[in-house]
Write a protein that holds these residues in place. Structure first.
Motif, PDB file in Angstrom:
ATOM      1  N   TYR A   1      92.977  42.234  11.543  1.00  0.00           N
ATOM      2  CA  TYR A   1      92.858  41.543  13.147  1.00  0.00           C
ATOM      3  C   TYR A   1      91.762  40.395  13.085  1.00  0.00           C
ATOM      4  CZ  TYR A   1      89.366  42.084  17.766  1.00  0.00           C
ATOM      5  OH  TYR A   1      89.101  41.231  18.774  1.00  0.00           O
ATOM      6  N   GLY A   2      91.137  40.152  11.667  1.00  0.00           N
ATOM      7  CA  GLY A   2      90.042  39.294  11.510  1.00  0.00           C
ATOM      8  C   GLY A   2      90.587  37.711  11.695  1.00  0.00           C
ATOM      9  N   THR A   3      91.575  38.099  10.831  1.00  0.00           N
ATOM     10  CA  THR A   3      91.976  36.498  11.014  1.00  0.00           C
ATOM     11  C   THR A   3      92.398  35.447  12.701  1.00  0.00           C
ATOM     12  OG1 THR A   3      92.732  36.578   8.847  1.00  0.00           O
ATOM     13  CG2 THR A   3      94.045  34.821   9.473  1.00  0.00           C
ATOM     14  N   ASP A   4      93.339  36.947  13.031  1.00  0.00           N
ATOM     15  CA  ASP A   4      93.399  36.535  14.281  1.00  0.00           C
ATOM     16  C   ASP A   4      92.973  36.431  15.789  1.00  0.00           C
ATOM     17  OD1 ASP A   4      96.442  36.422  13.544  1.00  0.00           O
ATOM     18  OD2 ASP A   4      96.719  38.237  14.008  1.00  0.00           O
ATOM     19  N   HIS A   5      91.323  37.200  14.928  1.00  0.00           N
ATOM     20  CA  HIS A   5      90.833  37.088  16.826  1.00  0.00           C
ATOM     21  C   HIS A   5      89.555  35.656  16.142  1.00  0.00           C
ATOM     22  CE1 HIS A   5      87.658  38.260  19.107  1.00  0.00           C
ATOM     23  NE2 HIS A   5      86.919  38.388  18.672  1.00  0.00           N
ATOM     24  N   LEU A   6      89.690  35.247  14.876  1.00  0.00           N
ATOM     25  CA  LEU A   6      88.948  34.270  14.494  1.00  0.00           C
ATOM     26  C   LEU A   6      89.969  32.746  14.967  1.00  0.00           C
ATOM     27  CD1 LEU A   6      86.536  32.528  13.231  1.00  0.00           C
ATOM     28  CD2 LEU A   6      87.688  32.570  10.880  1.00  0.00           C
ATOM     29  N   ASP A   7      91.126  32.788  15.076  1.00  0.00           N
ATOM     30  CA  ASP A   7      91.618  31.880  15.500  1.00  0.00           C
ATOM     31  C   ASP A   7      91.845  31.503  17.238  1.00  0.00           C
ATOM     32  OD1 ASP A   7      92.777  30.922  13.017  1.00  0.00           O
ATOM     33  OD2 ASP A   7      95.056  32.402  13.104  1.00  0.00           O
ATOM     34  N   LEU A   8      91.635  32.732  17.723  1.00  0.00           N
ATOM     35  CA  LEU A   8      91.394  32.904  19.137  1.00  0.00           C
ATOM     36  C   LEU A   8      89.912  32.671  19.684  1.00  0.00           C
ATOM     37  CD1 LEU A   8      92.827  33.808  21.862  1.00  0.00           C
ATOM     38  CD2 LEU A   8      91.914  36.304  21.546  1.00  0.00           C
ATOM     39  N   VAL A   9      89.182  32.800  19.000  1.00  0.00           N
ATOM     40  CA  VAL A   9      88.004  32.283  19.744  1.00  0.00           C
ATOM     41  C   VAL A   9      87.839  30.910  19.230  1.00  0.00           C
ATOM     42  CG1 VAL A   9      85.194  32.656  18.852  1.00  0.00           C
ATOM     43  CG2 VAL A   9      86.347  34.714  19.219  1.00  0.00           C
ATOM     44  N   LEU A  10      88.548  30.281  17.899  1.00  0.00           N
ATOM     45  CA  LEU A  10      88.119  29.712  17.264  1.00  0.00           C
ATOM     46  C   LEU A  10      89.040  28.047  18.904  1.00  0.00           C
ATOM     47  CD1 LEU A  10      87.901  29.223  13.730  1.00  0.00           C
ATOM     48  CD2 LEU A  10      85.841  28.291  15.408  1.00  0.00           C
ATOM     49  N   ALA A  11      89.670  28.598  19.393  1.00  0.00           N
ATOM     50  CA  ALA A  11      90.756  27.669  19.406  1.00  0.00           C
ATOM     51  C   ALA A  11      90.585  27.698  21.883  1.00  0.00           C
ATOM     52  CB  ALA A  11      92.307  28.534  20.220  1.00  0.00           C
ATOM     53  N   THR A  12      89.590  29.042  21.995  1.00  0.00           N
ATOM     54  CA  THR A  12      88.689  29.528  23.745  1.00  0.00           C
ATOM     55  C   THR A  12      87.935  28.125  22.879  1.00  0.00           C
ATOM     56  OG1 THR A  12      89.667  31.358  23.388  1.00  0.00           O
ATOM     57  CG2 THR A  12      87.550  30.839  25.064  1.00  0.00           C
ATOM     58  N   GLY A  13      86.690  28.351  22.230  1.00  0.00           N
ATOM     59  CA  GLY A  13      85.814  27.163  22.168  1.00  0.00           C
ATOM     60  C   GLY A  13      85.895  25.712  22.059  1.00  0.00           C
ATOM     61  N   TYR A  14      87.855  24.956  21.505  1.00  0.00           N
ATOM     62  CA  TYR A  14      88.157  24.123  21.592  1.00  0.00           C
ATOM     63  C   TYR A  14      88.042  23.843  23.038  1.00  0.00           C
ATOM     64  CZ  TYR A  14      90.964  19.451  21.533  1.00  0.00           C
ATOM     65  OH  TYR A  14      91.411  18.659  21.209  1.00  0.00           O
ATOM     66  N   LEU A  15      88.914  24.822  24.296  1.00  0.00           N
ATOM     67  CA  LEU A  15      89.265  24.113  25.082  1.00  0.00           C
ATOM     68  C   LEU A  15      87.754  24.489  26.583  1.00  0.00           C
ATOM     69  CD1 LEU A  15      92.404  27.068  26.148  1.00  0.00           C
ATOM     70  CD2 LEU A  15      91.980  24.575  25.610  1.00  0.00           C
ATOM     71  N   CYS A  16      86.892  24.555  25.560  1.00  0.00           N
ATOM     72  CA  CYS A  16      85.943  25.090  26.690  1.00  0.00           C
ATOM     73  C   CYS A  16      84.542  23.319  26.682  1.00  0.00           C
ATOM     74  CB  CYS A  16      84.666  26.316  26.254  1.00  0.00           C
ATOM     75  SG  CYS A  16      85.119  28.296  26.339  1.00  0.00           S
ATOM     76  N   ARG A  17      84.857  23.442  25.387  1.00  0.00           N
ATOM     77  CA  ARG A  17      84.328  21.636  25.040  1.00  0.00           C
ATOM     78  C   ARG A  17      85.425  20.637  25.407  1.00  0.00           C
ATOM     79  NH1 ARG A  17      81.044  21.500  20.437  1.00  0.00           N
ATOM     80  NH2 ARG A  17      81.067  19.501  21.712  1.00  0.00           N
ATOM     81  N   LEU A  18      86.627  21.105  25.489  1.00  0.00           N
ATOM     82  CA  LEU A  18      87.862  19.929  26.526  1.00  0.00           C
ATOM     83  C   LEU A  18      87.817  19.662  27.978  1.00  0.00           C
ATOM     84  CD1 LEU A  18      90.572  18.679  25.154  1.00  0.00           C
ATOM     85  CD2 LEU A  18      91.957  20.465  26.330  1.00  0.00           C
ATOM     86  N   LEU A  19      87.407  20.691  27.721  1.00  0.00           N
ATOM     87  CA  LEU A  19      87.733  20.828  29.810  1.00  0.00           C
ATOM     88  C   LEU A  19      85.659  20.209  30.425  1.00  0.00           C
ATOM     89  CD1 LEU A  19      88.837  23.935  30.665  1.00  0.00           C
ATOM     90  CD2 LEU A  19      90.028  22.094  30.893  1.00  0.00           C
ATOM     91  N   GLU A  20      84.844  20.178  29.276  1.00  0.00           N
ATOM     92  CA  GLU A  20      84.385  19.668  29.401  1.00  0.00           C
ATOM     93  C   GLU A  20      83.667  18.055  29.960  1.00  0.00           C
ATOM     94  OE1 GLU A  20      80.489  20.523  26.306  1.00  0.00           O
ATOM     95  OE2 GLU A  20      80.759  22.602  27.241  1.00  0.00           O
ATOM     96  N   ASN A  21      85.245  17.757  29.382  1.00  0.00           N
ATOM     97  CA  ASN A  21      85.627  15.926  29.666  1.00  0.00           C
ATOM     98  C   ASN A  21      85.577  15.534  30.999  1.00  0.00           C
ATOM     99  OD1 ASN A  21      86.646  13.526  29.620  1.00  0.00           O
ATOM    100  ND2 ASN A  21      86.467  13.900  27.061  1.00  0.00           N
ATOM    101  N   ALA A  22      85.398  15.033  32.263  1.00  0.00           N
ATOM    102  CA  ALA A  22      85.348  15.196  33.178  1.00  0.00           C
ATOM    103  C   ALA A  22      87.182  14.398  32.885  1.00  0.00           C
ATOM    104  CB  ALA A  22      85.032  14.497  33.583  1.00  0.00           C
TER     105      ALA A  22
END
Length: 298
Positions: free
Chosen positions: A250-271
Motif C-alpha cells: 500500500y505504501g508505494t501506491d499511497h505515496l504516488d497518490l499523495v505526490l500527485a495530489t500535491g502537484y495538482l494543488c500547486r498546479l491550481l495555484e497558477n491562475a
C-alpha cells in the motif's frame, strides 16, 4: 548520536534560529479559510484561545525569493485569519528554510492530539493557569488536567508514531494498560488500519498476551474464558502480520497518490493554468478540484 540530538539537529536545519515579528500584510496565504471552517467548533476554540492567552504556537512562513520582505504562509492559516478579524497587524512567526509547503504539511499536523497536549504543557510552563486554559479552549478544567497527563505511561516511540494523528483521549488510556513493546505494536496496528477509536484500541488490548500487560492489568476479562482469550491472541497476531504485508504494498501506491495530489494543488495555484483549463477542459478542471478539495480544506 542519540535520537534527541538527531531531532534537535533536524529542527535547526529546518528553521531559522530567530523568530521574527512580521506584518500580516506581508504574509501570503496558500489557501483560503472557508466559511464552513469558521463555523466549526475547533475554529471557535482557537478564537477563544487567542483572545484568552494569545498565540501559543507561532505560524510558520517561508521567505519568498527575490521579493524583499515577503513571505508565504506554510502553517497557521486559521490563526492568521483570526488575527486579521481582530484587527491585528503583526505576528511573531517561525521562518522555515524548506519552501515546500506540501512537504511541511505532510510532516506536521498542529491540531493532532499529541500536539494539543504539548501546547497545553507549554502554556502551563509559561504560567497560564489551568482555569484560564479551560476558558480559552471552552472545556471544563478536568479535561485540561486529563490532557496534561495524556502521555503519562506512554513510551516515547508511541508518542512519535501518534504525534500527527487525531487519537481520542480514551485510546491513550487503553494503551497505558500495555507494556512499551506491546504499545508500539498496537500503535502500528492502528496506523495500518487508520483506526484510532477507543473501542478498537480496547479490542487490541483484550487480544494482547497476558505477559504484555502491565502487572495490575493481568486479570481475566469478565465474560471471556481463557480459551477464548487465547484464540483472540492468535487471531490478533495473524491480523498484525497480514496488516504488515498489505502495508508494504500500500505504501508505494499511497505515496504516488499523495505526490500527485500535491502537484495538482500547486498546479491550481497558477491562475493562467486554471483559466486555460476552465476554457478548454472544464470537466478535467472539475475533477482536479474534487481531488484537491479534501487537502485544501484541512
Amino acid at each position: 548520536m542519540t535520537r534527541e540530538r538527531r531531532s534537535k539537529k533536524l529542527v535547526q536545519l529546518g528553521f531559522e534560529s530567530v523568530s521574527l515579528k512580521i506584518s500580516i500584510s506581508d504574509i501570503e496565504p496558500l489557501r483560503t479559510v472557508t466559511p464552513q471552517t469558521k463555523k466549526s467548533v475547533k475554529y471557535g476554540q482557537i478564537v477563544a484561545s487567542i483572545v484568552e492567552v494569545g498565540i501559543i504556537e507561532p505560524p510558520v512562513v517561508v521567505r519568498k525569493s527575490g521579493e524583499g520582505k515577503s513571505y508565504q504562509l506554510l502553517d497557521g492559516h486559521v490563526r492568521i485569519e483570526i488575527l486579521k478579524e481582530r484587527g491585528e497587524t503583526e505576528v511573531v512567526c517561525l521562518i522555515a528554510k524548506d519552501d515546500e509547503a506540501f512537504t511541511y504539511n505532510k510532516r506536521i499536523s498542529r491540531m493532532a492530539t499529541v500536539q494539543e497536549h504539548k501546547m497545553i504543557l507549554t502554556a502551563i510552563k509559561n504560567g497560564v493557569p489551568e482555569e484560564r486554559l479551560a476558558r480559552a479552549l471552552n472545556v471544563n478544567i478536568s479535561s485540561i488536567r486529563n490532557k496534561r497527563r495524556l502521555l503519562d505511561g506512554i513510551c516515547d516511540e508511541v508518542v512519535q508514531l501518534l504525534q500527527d494523528r487525531h487519537v481520542p483521549l480514551n485510546t491513550f488510556t487503553e494503551l497505558k494498560r500495555l507494556k512499551p513493546m506491546r504499545q508500539i505494536a498496537v500503535a502500528e496496528n492502528m496506523i495500518s488500519m487508520n483506526r484510532y477509536s477507543m473501542t478498537y484500541a480496547k479490542s487490541l488490548v483484550a487480544a494482547s498476551p497476558q505477559h504484555t500487560l502491565i502487572k495490575d492489568q493481568r486479570k481475566a476479562m469478565k465474560g471471556i474464558s481463557p480459551e477464548q482469550l487465547e484464540k483472540m491472541e492468535r487471531e490478533s497476531a495473524n491480523l498484525e502480520l497480514e496488516f504488515k504485508l498489505i502495508e508494504n504494498e500500500y505504501g508505494t501506491d499511497h505515496l504516488d497518490l499523495v505526490l500527485a495530489t500535491g502537484y495538482l494543488c500547486r498546479l491550481l495555484e497558477n491562475a493562467r493554468m486554471v483559466g486555460h483549463l476552465a476554457q478548454f477542459f472544464p470537466e478535467i478542471l472539475a475533477e482536479f478540484q474534487n481531488i484537491t478539495q479534501t487537502r485544501t480544506a484541512q
